[in-house]
Design a protein around this motif. Structure first.
Motif, PDB file in Angstrom:
ATOM      1  N   ARG A   1       0.818  -1.214   0.000  1.00 14.25           N
ATOM      2  CA  ARG A   1       0.000   0.000   0.000  1.00 14.25           C
ATOM      3  C   ARG A   1       0.856   1.270   0.000  1.00 14.25           C
ATOM      4  NH1 ARG A   1      -4.316   0.532   4.533  1.00 14.25           N
ATOM      5  NH2 ARG A   1      -4.961  -1.430   3.632  1.00 14.25           N
ATOM      6  N   PRO A   2       1.887   1.386   0.855  1.00  7.03           N
ATOM      7  CA  PRO A   2       2.711   2.601   0.784  1.00  7.03           C
ATOM      8  C   PRO A   2       3.410   2.763  -0.565  1.00  7.03           C
ATOM      9  CG  PRO A   2       3.199   1.394   2.788  1.00  7.03           C
ATOM     10  CD  PRO A   2       2.249   0.563   1.995  1.00  7.03           C
ATOM     11  N   ALA A   3       3.765   1.642  -1.199  1.00  3.48           N
ATOM     12  CA  ALA A   3       4.380   1.741  -2.523  1.00  3.48           C
ATOM     13  C   ALA A   3       3.397   2.332  -3.532  1.00  3.48           C
ATOM     14  CB  ALA A   3       4.857   0.370  -2.989  1.00  3.48           C
ATOM     15  N   GLY A   4       2.139   1.919  -3.449  1.00  2.00           N
ATOM     16  CA  GLY A   4       1.116   2.490  -4.323  1.00  2.00           C
ATOM     17  C   GLY A   4       0.902   3.969  -4.054  1.00  2.00           C
ATOM     18  N   VAL A   5       0.899   4.343  -2.774  1.00  7.13           N
ATOM     19  CA  VAL A   5       0.740   5.757  -2.417  1.00  7.13           C
ATOM     20  C   VAL A   5       1.945   6.556  -2.894  1.00  7.13           C
ATOM     21  CG1 VAL A   5       0.555   7.364  -0.481  1.00  7.13           C
ATOM     22  CG2 VAL A   5      -0.773   5.251  -0.474  1.00  7.13           C
TER      23      VAL A   5
ATOM     24  N   PRO B   1      -2.458  13.198 -15.081  1.00  7.42           N
ATOM     25  CA  PRO B   1      -3.921  13.226 -14.963  1.00  7.42           C
ATOM     26  C   PRO B   1      -4.399  12.311 -13.828  1.00  7.42           C
ATOM     27  CG  PRO B   1      -3.258  12.868 -17.236  1.00  7.42           C
ATOM     28  CD  PRO B   1      -2.016  12.777 -16.405  1.00  7.42           C
ATOM     29  N   PHE B   2      -5.464  12.726 -13.151  1.00  4.33           N
ATOM     30  CA  PHE B   2      -5.949  11.985 -11.989  1.00  4.33           C
ATOM     31  C   PHE B   2      -6.250  10.513 -12.288  1.00  4.33           C
ATOM     32  CE2 PHE B   2      -9.304  10.738  -8.978  1.00  4.33           C
ATOM     33  CZ  PHE B   2      -8.572  10.838  -7.813  1.00  4.33           C
ATOM     34  N   PRO B   3      -6.923  10.180 -13.385  1.00  6.94           N
ATOM     35  CA  PRO B   3      -7.176   8.754 -13.653  1.00  6.94           C
ATOM     36  C   PRO B   3      -5.882   7.945 -13.788  1.00  6.94           C
ATOM     37  CG  PRO B   3      -8.581  10.093 -15.043  1.00  6.94           C
ATOM     38  CD  PRO B   3      -7.618  11.027 -14.369  1.00  6.94           C
ATOM     39  N   VAL B   4      -4.861   8.541 -14.375  1.00  4.72           N
ATOM     40  CA  VAL B   4      -3.570   7.853 -14.504  1.00  4.72           C
ATOM     41  C   VAL B   4      -2.976   7.602 -13.124  1.00  4.72           C
ATOM     42  CG1 VAL B   4      -1.202   8.095 -15.364  1.00  4.72           C
ATOM     43  CG2 VAL B   4      -3.128   8.769 -16.799  1.00  4.72           C
ATOM     44  N   ILE B   5      -3.083   8.579 -12.234  1.00  8.30           N
ATOM     45  CA  ILE B   5      -2.551   8.438 -10.877  1.00  8.30           C
ATOM     46  C   ILE B   5      -3.249   7.295 -10.148  1.00  8.30           C
ATOM     47  CG2 ILE B   5      -2.380   9.564  -8.627  1.00  8.30           C
ATOM     48  CD1 ILE B   5      -2.104  12.232 -10.147  1.00  8.30           C
ATOM     49  N   VAL B   6      -4.566   7.274 -10.213  1.00 10.19           N
ATOM     50  CA  VAL B   6      -5.331   6.244  -9.495  1.00 10.19           C
ATOM     51  C   VAL B   6      -5.027   4.859 -10.048  1.00 10.19           C
ATOM     52  CG1 VAL B   6      -7.660   5.406  -9.015  1.00 10.19           C
ATOM     53  CG2 VAL B   6      -7.153   7.835  -8.829  1.00 10.19           C
ATOM     54  N   ILE B   7      -5.012   4.729 -11.364  1.00 17.33           N
ATOM     55  CA  ILE B   7      -4.769   3.419 -11.983  1.00 17.33           C
ATOM     56  C   ILE B   7      -3.350   2.945 -11.684  1.00 17.33           C
ATOM     57  CG2 ILE B   7      -4.534   2.232 -14.203  1.00 17.33           C
ATOM     58  CD1 ILE B   7      -6.930   3.972 -15.149  1.00 17.33           C
ATOM     59  N   ALA B   8      -2.370   3.830 -11.767  1.00 18.34           N
ATOM     60  CA  ALA B   8      -0.984   3.440 -11.499  1.00 18.34           C
ATOM     61  C   ALA B   8      -0.807   3.025 -10.040  1.00 18.34           C
ATOM     62  CB  ALA B   8      -0.040   4.586 -11.848  1.00 18.34           C
ATOM     63  N   ALA B   9      -1.416   3.755  -9.113  1.00 13.54           N
ATOM     64  CA  ALA B   9      -1.296   3.409  -7.694  1.00 13.54           C
ATOM     65  C   ALA B   9      -1.956   2.059  -7.412  1.00 13.54           C
ATOM     66  CB  ALA B   9      -1.918   4.496  -6.835  1.00 13.54           C
ATOM     67  N   ALA B  10      -3.145   1.855  -7.955  1.00 10.13           N
ATOM     68  CA  ALA B  10      -3.848   0.592  -7.739  1.00 10.13           C
ATOM     69  C   ALA B  10      -3.091  -0.572  -8.373  1.00 10.13           C
ATOM     70  CB  ALA B  10      -5.260   0.682  -8.298  1.00 10.13           C
ATOM     71  N   ALA B  11      -2.571  -0.352  -9.568  1.00  8.58           N
ATOM     72  CA  ALA B  11      -1.821  -1.418 -10.247  1.00  8.58           C
ATOM     73  C   ALA B  11      -0.547  -1.763  -9.483  1.00  8.58           C
ATOM     74  CB  ALA B  11      -1.490  -0.991 -11.671  1.00  8.58           C
ATOM     75  N   THR B  12       0.144  -0.755  -8.986  1.00 15.81           N
ATOM     76  CA  THR B  12       1.363  -1.005  -8.211  1.00 15.81           C
ATOM     77  C   THR B  12       1.056  -1.847  -6.982  1.00 15.81           C
ATOM     78  OG1 THR B  12       2.334   1.076  -8.949  1.00 15.81           O
ATOM     79  CG2 THR B  12       3.257   0.088  -6.962  1.00 15.81           C
TER      80      THR B  12
END
Length: 96
Positions: free
Chosen positions: A59-63, A75-86
């Motif tokens: 979780r901290p890695a995603g954050v 862009p916000f969608p890119v941030i959310v998807i990248a964090a969730a994928a990580t």
């Protein structure tokens, strides 16, 4: 969470989103306040990183990924998807 609370939160979120375009020309924010709000956003993001650090490493890695992308103004969608994928990939390979 009760349905009423969800409806109230959704209505408040929608009101905030509509307030920006509606009041853009009527409300002037001083440059000092803009700088302060920018710093406040970074402080909140850092607080999220710190509080998430007690939940294993995935979780901290995603954050952290989200924080880096936010600082780079992705862009916000890119941030959310990248964090969730990580987070998902790290958990998939067994990182707690």
């Amino acid at each position: 969470m009760p349905i009423a609370a969800i409806v109230v939160l959704a209505a408040g979120t929608l009101a905030f989103r509509l307030a920006g375009p509606l009041f853009r020309d009527r409300v002037r924010i001083p440059p000092r306040l803009e700088d302060l709000l920018s710093v406040a956003a970074l402080v909140l993001l850092f607080a999220l990183v710190v509080t998430s650090s007690f939940a294993g490493w995935a979780r901290p890695a995603g954050v952290l990924v989200a924080g880096v992308l936010a600082i780079r103004k992705a862009p916000f969608p890119v941030i959310v998807i990248a964090a969730a994928a990580t987070t998902a990939v790290l958990r998939l390979i067994g990182v707690p």
